[in-house]
Design an enzyme around this catalytic site. Structure first.
Site, PDB file in Angstrom:
ATOM      1  CB  CYS A  51      -0.953  -0.005   1.191  1.00 34.98           C
ATOM      2  SG  CYS A  51      -2.299  -1.189   1.009  1.00 34.98           S
ATOM      3  CB  ALA A  54      -0.296   1.210  -4.153  1.00 35.73           C
ATOM      4  CD  GLU A  55      -1.462   7.102   0.440  1.00 31.93           C
ATOM      5  OE1 GLU A  55      -1.797   8.249   0.759  1.00 31.93           O
ATOM      6  OE2 GLU A  55      -1.760   6.098   1.106  1.00 31.93           O
ATOM      7  CB  THR A  56       4.925   6.072  -2.913  1.00 33.28           C
ATOM      8  OG1 THR A  56       4.998   5.964  -1.490  1.00 33.28           O
ATOM      9  CG2 THR A  56       6.108   6.876  -3.434  1.00 33.28           C
TER      10      THR A  56
END
Length: 132
Positions: A51, A54-56
């Site tokens: 996560c 992915a968020e980065t």
């Protein structure tokens, strides 16, 4: 790319997780992350680490959409973990689904070194262009 990456600074989670950028644009961001150091107690890649990757990647794409001087803040992330991995490097590819005036969405596919899909995530960011 170097100018944008310099804004992350040292001591950030990007640095701590070992995330490296391969390609960056608003439409597509590609990055890698080592499994080692990012595992849960059973020795598999931690779902939270996926996560973070992915968020980065999605947030960098959102930031580039309003660069320079804009702001991007993650508002939602969800992830489905398809399989596990114990070693090597994973690669995330964030592809823009929507690049709007106030919201962006990116789909992120994280794969292992053999190209097997480990995780599919979606990140939504609130964006604000630089004020004149």
């Amino acid at each position: 790319m170097d100018e944008i990456l310099a804004t992350f600074g040292s001591g950030t989670l990007v640095e701590r997780m070992g995330i490296e950028f391969v390609e960056i644009s608003a439409a597509r961001v590609v990055g890698t992350m080592p499994v080692e150091g990012n595992t849960q107690v059973a020795g598999f890649l931690h779902g939270g680490a996926s996560c973070v990757l992915a968020e980065t990647l999605g947030s960098v794409g959102a930031l580039l959409h309003v660069w320079p001087g804009g702001l991007a803040l993650g508002t939602d992330i969800n992830a489905t973990h398809h399989r596990s991995v114990r070693s090597g490097t994973v690669t995330g590819v964030a592809t823009a689904v929507a690049l709007g005036r106030t919201l962006t969405s990116h789909e992120v596919v994280i794969s292992d070194e053999e190209g097997r899909r480990l995780c599919t995530a979606r990140i939504t960011n609130y964006v604000r262009a630089a004020q004149p």
